[in-house]
Scaffold this motif. Structure first.
Motif, PDB file in Angstrom:
ATOM      1  N   SER A 263      20.324 -47.399 -21.818  1.00 56.35           N
ATOM      2  CA  SER A 263      20.538 -47.055 -20.409  1.00 56.35           C
ATOM      3  C   SER A 263      21.847 -47.621 -19.869  1.00 56.35           C
ATOM      4  O   SER A 263      22.471 -47.016 -18.994  1.00 56.35           O
ATOM      5  CB  SER A 263      19.366 -47.558 -19.563  1.00 56.35           C
ATOM      6  N   ALA A 264      22.283 -48.776 -20.376  1.00 59.01           N
ATOM      7  CA  ALA A 264      23.547 -49.349 -19.910  1.00 59.01           C
ATOM      8  C   ALA A 264      24.726 -48.493 -20.339  1.00 59.01           C
ATOM      9  O   ALA A 264      25.640 -48.226 -19.548  1.00 59.01           O
ATOM     10  CB  ALA A 264      23.704 -50.780 -20.437  1.00 59.01           C
ATOM     11  N   VAL A 265      24.719 -48.044 -21.578  1.00 56.67           N
ATOM     12  CA  VAL A 265      25.788 -47.143 -22.043  1.00 56.67           C
ATOM     13  C   VAL A 265      25.737 -45.843 -21.247  1.00 56.67           C
ATOM     14  O   VAL A 265      26.772 -45.296 -20.850  1.00 56.67           O
ATOM     15  CB  VAL A 265      25.648 -46.876 -23.552  1.00 56.67           C
ATOM     16  N   GLN A 266      24.537 -45.346 -20.990  1.00 55.98           N
ATOM     17  CA  GLN A 266      24.379 -44.141 -20.176  1.00 55.98           C
ATOM     18  C   GLN A 266      25.017 -44.317 -18.804  1.00 55.98           C
ATOM     19  O   GLN A 266      25.747 -43.434 -18.319  1.00 55.98           O
ATOM     20  CB  GLN A 266      22.898 -43.830 -20.029  1.00 55.98           C
ATOM     21  N   ALA A 267      24.766 -45.457 -18.159  1.00 59.26           N
ATOM     22  CA  ALA A 267      25.308 -45.709 -16.821  1.00 59.26           C
ATOM     23  C   ALA A 267      26.824 -45.795 -16.843  1.00 59.26           C
ATOM     24  O   ALA A 267      27.506 -45.202 -16.000  1.00 59.26           O
ATOM     25  CB  ALA A 267      24.723 -47.005 -16.256  1.00 59.26           C
ATOM     26  N   VAL A 268      27.376 -46.508 -17.819  1.00 59.18           N
ATOM     27  CA  VAL A 268      28.829 -46.682 -17.903  1.00 59.18           C
ATOM     28  C   VAL A 268      29.511 -45.355 -18.209  1.00 59.18           C
ATOM     29  O   VAL A 268      30.544 -45.011 -17.619  1.00 59.18           O
ATOM     30  CB  VAL A 268      29.175 -47.746 -18.951  1.00 59.18           C
ATOM     31  N   VAL A 269      28.947 -44.585 -19.137  1.00 54.34           N
ATOM     32  CA  VAL A 269      29.535 -43.283 -19.475  1.00 54.34           C
ATOM     33  C   VAL A 269      29.478 -42.347 -18.272  1.00 54.34           C
ATOM     34  O   VAL A 269      30.454 -41.653 -17.957  1.00 54.34           O
ATOM     35  CB  VAL A 269      28.803 -42.662 -20.682  1.00 54.34           C
ATOM     36  N   GLY A 270      28.337 -42.314 -17.570  1.00 53.49           N
ATOM     37  CA  GLY A 270      28.236 -41.454 -16.388  1.00 53.49           C
ATOM     38  C   GLY A 270      29.243 -41.820 -15.322  1.00 53.49           C
ATOM     39  O   GLY A 270      29.874 -40.949 -14.717  1.00 53.49           O
ATOM     40  N   LEU A 271      29.431 -43.122 -15.090  1.00 52.67           N
ATOM     41  CA  LEU A 271      30.408 -43.562 -14.093  1.00 52.67           C
ATOM     42  C   LEU A 271      31.822 -43.221 -14.539  1.00 52.67           C
ATOM     43  O   LEU A 271      32.658 -42.795 -13.735  1.00 52.67           O
ATOM     44  CB  LEU A 271      30.268 -45.068 -13.873  1.00 52.67           C
ATOM     45  N   GLY A 272      32.106 -43.386 -15.827  1.00 51.53           N
ATOM     46  CA  GLY A 272      33.436 -43.050 -16.333  1.00 51.53           C
ATOM     47  C   GLY A 272      33.738 -41.569 -16.241  1.00 51.53           C
ATOM     48  O   GLY A 272      34.845 -41.166 -15.872  1.00 51.53           O
ATOM     49  N   LEU A 273      32.754 -40.740 -16.562  1.00 47.30           N
ATOM     50  CA  LEU A 273      32.964 -39.296 -16.475  1.00 47.30           C
ATOM     51  C   LEU A 273      33.163 -38.842 -15.038  1.00 47.30           C
ATOM     52  O   LEU A 273      33.825 -37.836 -14.784  1.00 47.30           O
ATOM     53  CB  LEU A 273      31.772 -38.564 -17.099  1.00 47.30           C
ATOM     54  N   ALA A 274      32.588 -39.561 -14.085  1.00 46.17           N
ATOM     55  CA  ALA A 274      32.772 -39.214 -12.675  1.00 46.17           C
ATOM     56  C   ALA A 274      34.233 -39.355 -12.258  1.00 46.17           C
ATOM     57  O   ALA A 274      34.690 -38.673 -11.341  1.00 46.17           O
ATOM     58  CB  ALA A 274      31.900 -40.104 -11.790  1.00 46.17           C
ATOM     59  N   ARG A 275      34.972 -40.225 -12.925  1.00 46.32           N
ATOM     60  CA  ARG A 275      36.381 -40.416 -12.596  1.00 46.32           C
ATOM     61  C   ARG A 275      37.268 -39.431 -13.337  1.00 46.32           C
ATOM     62  O   ARG A 275      38.471 -39.395 -13.117  1.00 46.32           O
ATOM     63  CB  ARG A 275      36.814 -41.837 -12.930  1.00 46.32           C
ATOM     64  N   GLY A 276      36.668 -38.621 -14.217  1.00 44.58           N
ATOM     65  CA  GLY A 276      37.455 -37.651 -14.973  1.00 44.58           C
ATOM     66  C   GLY A 276      36.953 -36.251 -14.780  1.00 44.58           C
ATOM     67  O   GLY A 276      36.954 -35.453 -15.693  1.00 44.58           O
ATOM     68  N   ARG A 277      36.468 -35.966 -13.564  1.00 45.28           N
ATOM     69  CA  ARG A 277      35.880 -34.650 -13.311  1.00 45.28           C
ATOM     70  C   ARG A 277      36.911 -33.538 -13.400  1.00 45.28           C
ATOM     71  O   ARG A 277      36.601 -32.402 -13.653  1.00 45.28           O
ATOM     72  CB  ARG A 277      35.220 -34.635 -11.926  1.00 45.28           C
ATOM     73  N   TRP A 278      38.176 -33.868 -13.184  1.00 44.93           N
ATOM     74  CA  TRP A 278      39.224 -32.838 -13.179  1.00 44.93           C
ATOM     75  C   TRP A 278      40.386 -33.360 -14.002  1.00 44.93           C
ATOM     76  O   TRP A 278      41.100 -34.231 -13.583  1.00 44.93           O
ATOM     77  CB  TRP A 278      39.668 -32.561 -11.738  1.00 44.93           C
ATOM     78  N   TRP A 279      40.510 -32.848 -15.210  1.00 48.49           N
ATOM     79  CA  TRP A 279      41.510 -33.371 -16.135  1.00 48.49           C
ATOM     80  C   TRP A 279      42.758 -32.499 -16.085  1.00 48.49           C
ATOM     81  O   TRP A 279      42.778 -31.383 -16.614  1.00 48.49           O
ATOM     82  CB  TRP A 279      40.968 -33.368 -17.562  1.00 48.49           C
ATOM     83  N   PRO A 280      43.861 -32.934 -15.455  1.00 51.15           N
ATOM     84  CA  PRO A 280      45.072 -32.131 -15.377  1.00 51.15           C
ATOM     85  C   PRO A 280      45.798 -32.100 -16.711  1.00 51.15           C
ATOM     86  O   PRO A 280      45.723 -33.046 -17.498  1.00 51.15           O
ATOM     87  CB  PRO A 280      45.922 -32.868 -14.332  1.00 51.15           C
ATOM     88  N   LEU A 281      46.489 -31.006 -16.965  1.00 52.52           N
ATOM     89  CA  LEU A 281      47.304 -30.921 -18.167  1.00 52.52           C
ATOM     90  C   LEU A 281      48.602 -31.690 -17.987  1.00 52.52           C
ATOM     91  O   LEU A 281      49.053 -31.937 -16.876  1.00 52.52           O
ATOM     92  CB  LEU A 281      47.648 -29.452 -18.474  1.00 52.52           C
ATOM     93  N   THR A 282      49.198 -32.061 -19.100  1.00 57.19           N
ATOM     94  CA  THR A 282      50.532 -32.647 -19.045  1.00 57.19           C
ATOM     95  C   THR A 282      51.500 -31.602 -18.536  1.00 57.19           C
ATOM     96  O   THR A 282      51.470 -30.440 -18.959  1.00 57.19           O
ATOM     97  CB  THR A 282      50.965 -33.118 -20.446  1.00 57.19           C
ATOM     98  N   ARG A 283      52.385 -31.979 -17.648  1.00 57.91           N
ATOM     99  CA  ARG A 283      53.302 -31.020 -17.052  1.00 57.91           C
ATOM    100  C   ARG A 283      54.281 -30.484 -18.097  1.00 57.91           C
ATOM    101  O   ARG A 283      54.838 -31.227 -18.889  1.00 57.91           O
ATOM    102  CB  ARG A 283      54.086 -31.679 -15.911  1.00 57.91           C
ATOM    103  N   ASP A 284      54.466 -29.182 -18.107  1.00 60.39           N
ATOM    104  CA  ASP A 284      55.469 -28.548 -18.966  1.00 60.39           C
ATOM    105  C   ASP A 284      56.783 -28.436 -18.219  1.00 60.39           C
ATOM    106  O   ASP A 284      56.827 -28.425 -16.989  1.00 60.39           O
ATOM    107  CB  ASP A 284      55.005 -27.138 -19.375  1.00 60.39           C
ATOM    108  N   ARG A 285      57.843 -28.330 -18.968  1.00 67.25           N
ATOM    109  CA  ARG A 285      59.160 -28.177 -18.342  1.00 67.25           C
ATOM    110  C   ARG A 285      59.312 -26.806 -17.696  1.00 67.25           C
ATOM    111  O   ARG A 285      60.050 -26.633 -16.746  1.00 67.25           O
ATOM    112  CB  ARG A 285      60.262 -28.382 -19.387  1.00 67.25           C
ATOM    113  N   THR A 286      58.616 -25.851 -18.255  1.00 65.01           N
ATOM    114  CA  THR A 286      58.712 -24.486 -17.720  1.00 65.01           C
ATOM    115  C   THR A 286      57.575 -24.271 -16.736  1.00 65.01           C
ATOM    116  O   THR A 286      56.406 -24.332 -17.109  1.00 65.01           O
ATOM    117  CB  THR A 286      58.617 -23.448 -18.857  1.00 65.01           C
TER     118      THR A 286
END
Length: 431
Positions: A263-286
């Motif tokens: 359950s502790a790993v579950q809690a930490v993973v859930g909290l971590g995923l909440a901070r990565g809900r929207w993963w932007p791509l690396t900006r391209d030059r074009t």
């Protein structure tokens, strides 16, 4: 400070619940009871909890939520004292079933209570949900371990007496802080809107923008099906592990630590995923390339096949390790692996229900039904299979089910991704 303090309430109450499960199951397993008898404590509790939640949900309001929490704490304390005075398996079954009423009187009103407290401090509902999810997971994680420590030092009866005192403490704190659930009128007018009026948004880590998920597919049904199968697996683990511990002579302290790790790993993973809900791509030059890629790739992890596959494989590995483990360390590694998967599928389940701008209330209701049914079915089916064949058979069948589910889920996400890349936009949320 009060806005954070109230989240100690679900930590303590879920700790009590997990401790009650742990002590009743371990004591029953040590009496030589069958795996089904041990596992069905959770199934019986879940049946009562489901029915009680339905009834409490029809009467709870902002005016009475604190009073219902106090009643819950009083009932939980009485049941803990009752458990301290009984030793027969039948009596423990009755008292654990009644815990379903006590927990329903707490968890349903507490969500109303925390919303009022959050509004009074101008906190978003998302903030409240995030803290609530983390707190109940931590409480459930700590419960078996704390119970094992207490059992070792103060005995069976002393452990339940401490649980009773903890429940009364939550009741007193709720009575002291009940006024905080009444938001100021100005805040109430601006913030007291149903969560279904606006789709959930997540802040981008790169530019601070708030992308709108309304253009993304409505995948709530996938959460019910695939996360529901994950819930079935975790309830099977929790139901069967005390029997596994007894079979391999795993000390009570190590059994508690194993469930704590899950359950502790579950809690930490859930909290971590909440901070990565929207993963932007690396900006391209074009600029044109970036805009083209952002239409198909700039999705939260909940829409992408690879994160779902990787976390799902962690769950499969964890279940296989539960089937083959013989030592405390092996069981603990299994728990950590499965905790990665459970943190992901619980988040996936909640996200895809709440993100819908118009149907989230109905979708969340279905969520609770799915979780309740799996809590009922997992221990029952797992225990029946274990009694008919072997404990490892239940774990391995669950591993095969999770592998098939994750594979199917990954393929569906990959298909949706290709269709989106081709210019299609199936199953939009805003229709």
């Amino acid at each position: 400070m009060t806005g954070i303090l109230i989240y100690l309430f679900p930590v303590i109450i879920d700790m009590i619940l997990a401790a009650v499960f742990f002590m009743a199951q371990v004591a029953t397993a040590q009496k030589g009871a069958s795996a089904g008898t041990v596992a069905n404590f959770i199934a019986v509790w879940a049946a009562v909890y489901m029915a009680s939640c339905f009834l409490v949900g029809r009467v709870v309001s902002r005016r009475n939520c604190a009073a219902l929490i106090i009643v819950s704490c009083g009932l939980t304390a009485m049941l803990s004292l009752g458990l301290a005075g009984v030793s027969s398996v039948g009596a423990m079954y009755v008292l654990v079933a009644l815990e379903g009423i006590g927990m329903a009187l707490f968890f349903v009103p507490f969500q109303v209570f925390m919303k009022g407290v959050g509004e009074g401090r101008q906190k978003t509902l998302n903030d409240s949900i995030g803290l609530y999810t983390f707190s109940w997971s931590i409480g459930y994680a700590a419960g078996p371990f704390v119970a094992a420590v207490m059992w070792q030092h103060v005995g069976w009866r002393g452990s339940h007496a401490i649980n009773a005192a903890a429940a009364l403490l939550v009741g007193v704190l709720t009575w002291t802080l009940k006024h905080t659930a009444r938001p100021h009128s100005a805040v109430h007018q601006t913030n007291d809107r149903p969560a279904t009026e606006t789709p959930i948004r997540a802040r981008s880590a790169s530019d601070g923008s708030l992308p709108d998920y309304a253009a993304m597919p409505d995948l709530a049904w996938m959460g019910w099906v695939f996360s529901g199968l994950g819930c079935l697996a975790i309830r099977t683990i929790v139901g069967l592990f005390p029997s596994s511990g007894a079979e391999h002579a795993v000390p009570r302290l190590d059994q508690g630590l194993t469930l704590f790790i899950l359950s502790a790993v579950q809690a930490v993973v859930g909290l971590g995923l909440a901070r990565g809900r929207w993963w932007p791509l690396t900006r391209d030059r074009t600029r044109g390339v970036q805009e083209r890629r952002s239409r198909v790739g700039r999705q939260g992890w909940m829409y992408r096949p690879v994160p779902i596959l990787l976390t799902g494989l962690c769950g499969v590995v964890g279940l296989c390790l539960f089937a083959t483990a013989r030592t405390p360390a092996a069981f603990q590694i299994a728990a950590a692996c499965f905790g990665v998967y459970s943190g992901a599928f619980f988040y996936y389940l909640v996200f895809h229900s709440l993100v819908h701008p118009e149907k989230s209330s109905r979708y969340v209701g279905i969520n609770e039904t799915v979780v309740g049914l799996t809590s009922l079915a997992g221990p029952f089916l797992g225990g029946w299979i274990a009694d008919a064949y072997a404990l490892r058979t239940s774990y391995l069948l669950m591993a095969g089910m999770v592998l098939a589910a994750v594979g199917t889920q990954t393929m569906i996400h990959a298909l949706l991704r290709r269709r989106k890349a081709a210019g299609a936009n199936p199953w939009r949320l805003s229709q």
